[in-house]
Design an enzyme around this catalytic site. Sequence first.
Site, PDB file in Angstrom:
ATOM      1  N   ASP A 705      10.671   1.077   1.400  1.00  0.00           N
ATOM      2  CA  ASP A 705      11.030  -0.144   1.865  1.00  0.00           C
ATOM      3  C   ASP A 705      12.047  -0.011   2.788  1.00  0.00           C
ATOM      4  OD1 ASP A 705      10.977  -2.731   2.773  1.00  0.00           O
ATOM      5  OD2 ASP A 705      10.679  -3.319   0.484  1.00  0.00           O
TER       6      ASP A 705
HETATM    7  C1  BGC Z   1      10.528  -5.921   2.951  1.00  0.00           C
HETATM    8  C2  BGC Z   1       9.222  -5.435   3.194  1.00  0.00           C
HETATM    9  C3  BGC Z   1       9.035  -5.499   4.816  1.00  0.00           C
HETATM   10  C4  BGC Z   1      10.318  -4.510   5.347  1.00  0.00           C
HETATM   11  C5  BGC Z   1      10.078  -4.503   6.930  1.00  0.00           C
HETATM   12  C6  BGC Z   1      11.734  -5.328   3.613  1.00  0.00           C
HETATM   13  O1  BGC Z   1      12.865  -6.225   3.533  1.00  0.00           O
HETATM   14  O2  BGC Z   1      10.941  -5.923   1.506  1.00  0.00           O
HETATM   15  O3  BGC Z   1       8.064  -5.961   2.594  1.00  0.00           O
HETATM   16  O4  BGC Z   1       7.820  -4.929   5.266  1.00  0.00           O
HETATM   17  O5  BGC Z   1      11.426  -5.506   5.067  1.00  0.00           O
HETATM   18  O6  BGC Z   1      10.493  -5.937   7.630  1.00  0.00           O
END
Ligand code: BGC
Length: 923
Positions: A705
Amino acid sequence: MKKYDYSLKKYAKIARQAAAEGCVLLRNENETLPLRTGDKVAVFGRCASYYYKSGVGSGGLVNTKYVVSILDALKAYKGITIHEPLLQIYEKWIKENPIDEGNGWGTVPWSQKEMPISDEIIALAKKDSNVAVVIVGRTAGEDQDNKNEAGSYLLTDIEKDMISKVSKAFERTVVLLNVSNIIDMKWVEEYHPSALMYVWQGGQEGGNGVVDVLTGQVNPCGKLTDTIAYDITDYPSSAYFGDSKKNYYKEDIYVGYRYFESCAKEKVLYPFGFGLSYTTFDITANIKEVKEDKVSVAVMVKNTGKKPGKEVVQVYIKAPQGKLGKPLRVLVGFGKTRVLKPEESQELLIDCPKSYFASYDDAGITGHLSCLLLEEGDYDVYVGADVRSASHCGSFFQKEVILEQLQEACAPVECFERFKLQESKTKTYAMAWDRVPVRKIDIKERIKDLRTSEIAYTGDRGYRLVDVFEKKVTMEQFIAQLSEEDLRCLHRGEGMCSPKVTPGTAGAFGGVTPRLREFGIPVACCADGPSGIRMDSGAFAFSLPNGTLLGCTFNLTLIEELFQMVGIELLKNKVDTILGPGINIHRNPLNGRNFEYISEDPILTGKIAAVQLKAMHEFGVTGTMKHFCANNQEQDRCVVEAVVSERALREIYLKGYEIAVKEGHARAIMTTYGPVNGIWTAGNFDLCTVILRKEWNFDGIAMTDWWASANWEGQEDQKTNRAAMVLAQNDIYMVCQDAHEEEEIDNLKEELECGVITRSDLQRNAKNILNFILQSPAMLHELGKMNLDDIEDFNEGEDVATTPEITEYFPVDLETGRLILDCIDETIQFKDIINFGITTAGEANYSILLEITTSLSKLAQIPISVYFDNIYRGTISIQGTEGKTILVTEKIGYIKGKYHYIKLVCKEHGVTINRIEIIKEVE
Ligand code: BGC
């Protein structure tokens, strides 16, 4: 490629149908619904016009061309009239009480202040209308769980008063819940609205879908993907949910209906799978065949009512308790009929793989440690329209059989007590406690044993990735040419809003450095997800119904059609993978991201995810399943540890992923921010290598993530500990600003030198990434082989945004080459958009510098898009600064001519731009 009809009209039609089929009708006394021609409708609740199209956070930031609210759709429907004076009262009140957008990311209010309803308003509405529609709205999302508080999980006093007064006054009152998650429903027994429907958050076509159901154009056919209990404390996970350090999964495999149907039936208000229709159905079923690997159930569904409609049939199994203990019901298959006319029947054949109801023995109590098995005994099959009413349709005897010999993986290190169902001699059931087995294996040894051998470094032999594509050389020969530094850079994804890929998207990976580009490695692109493509540049994308709503349709064919559209949209926007589906389990109703996820049930979740992936694969693009695994709480999500048994992981929290890998041939996965049983998932070898790849044969990419951290077991987590990620076979770290500059920041070089990670680890990961890219549109683009001619362009001619007329131009100083605008002294007001004219100081390259302060947390993603003469130039992507002031710059490019326009767009609140400088670059 096949010829595809791809138009906004078609996309909207499918999404609208999904939004309608996901509506779950829970109550419809005296045929309150459907609305009838000539009905005069009084619409209550500010959310009639303020429609929540999705939840908040990365999963909701889709820039849509339009959103149809419920009121818009009601007004457009010809057969009814809307009570105008009431609408006007609302309009006036809404003007005086504008929407509170909160402070942006993670702080958007769960609900909006509602207008109090006086007796006079009721009397006025009552005078000229015979039906009332009351709309209640809620949101939640990333970084923001719901709370058991008024305005979130509970209704506010004003909402209760509104529902109570309206329900008393109108014989026909329809309450619609435009919500991200299930909410408390105790009030239904108090106020008795005559009709009640969950309409969730249906994306940009949501309002239309809802009105199709209200007016009977679509007969309701959605079913709950969660159990609605009386009280939040009735969910066993509630006792642990919200802890900032550890979340004990003491309920073990008894999640949702698996718990309630086994030993707490009386606590259920609306059972899993429940949902009414405007017609009635008769369901009869029998076991057609029991094979070695599956059970087939033949179901006859007959429409016994007066209106055409579809029905969802669900098959549940009650396995013998055996030594392991099991829930009294497990969903093992489902099907949905076509629209059946009154008296019409349809036969459905539902195949139920035995692996869906097998158990994992993490204690060795059956004599088969670490096996997925079926214990010996009678297996009862239940079929029906929800878990509670499903009736017994036959049984079969099953000899003990081991379906898979697995190995201990991801087991807890801490011993704790978990639920185990106990059966009495008289076949009554109660929950008891059982000790959870702890880890026995040595992970370090396992990593050593499973290490792949190194490919000898050859230096550049002149092979390019196209040579692997054309099968002229092997992947090994290609990888042999990459230096350790190349391999390290390949591990580093760049973003957010990398200029190397589609503007405004979340990440770029693959050929992110000039050297990697020289080897012919294209740059692949990923974008959020899951409810549509997020492009922070302001480009339009289609906003889809949320994950829960899609689950409630139980309609795999419809979801497949919808995700074919998503596939094409991804192709057209040069996005190789969307960051979704979200397939975590609705363990607790308060989890903020439940709206992105599908259900409390892993089988349904897995099947919905698999069909989405399959549909996107038709176009060479894919989805990145997330968040692997057990991302079941937003509060303290970077640190809170899921303490969970291996059995619960495998039967509940990993099962959806497993189905998506095995049936949907998933090609990409994202780990979570937090730890599972002591090890942060981003660097969790058992999770990313043993289970995902060795057991499930996943051969795609794993990514972290965004800005996630990892740890060495027993130590603190760190964002720079990329070695743990590499070792675990989490192929790509997301995200850094510049892969090359990251050489000085992360620990890869250092840990390679000390031998903690090896070149072979990096090579193994490189292979995953390159194989992924070889199958992606990025490769076809690189080779000039991408042909989109067969797809009609729905966005053609659409401008991103229009620039309002500007009369004042601020001059760039001819001598200093600078224009400094102080935004605080109100030279320029910042509210979503700053738009101003400049006069330049001669032909040159210019850049823009911003001084910014934000109150938001470090995980908040704040895009500020820069437009020059209304043409998108780039997105400055910052994280929250927690009150600190920072400086950022973005190139505008070479400017000719004197008069130009600069536009800055930032949809996040809590962001202050103190100062803007336009700088002429010195040659
Ligand atoms: C989230 C993800 C997301 C990523 C990119 C993170 O804060 O948990 O689900 O895909 O950011 O935006």
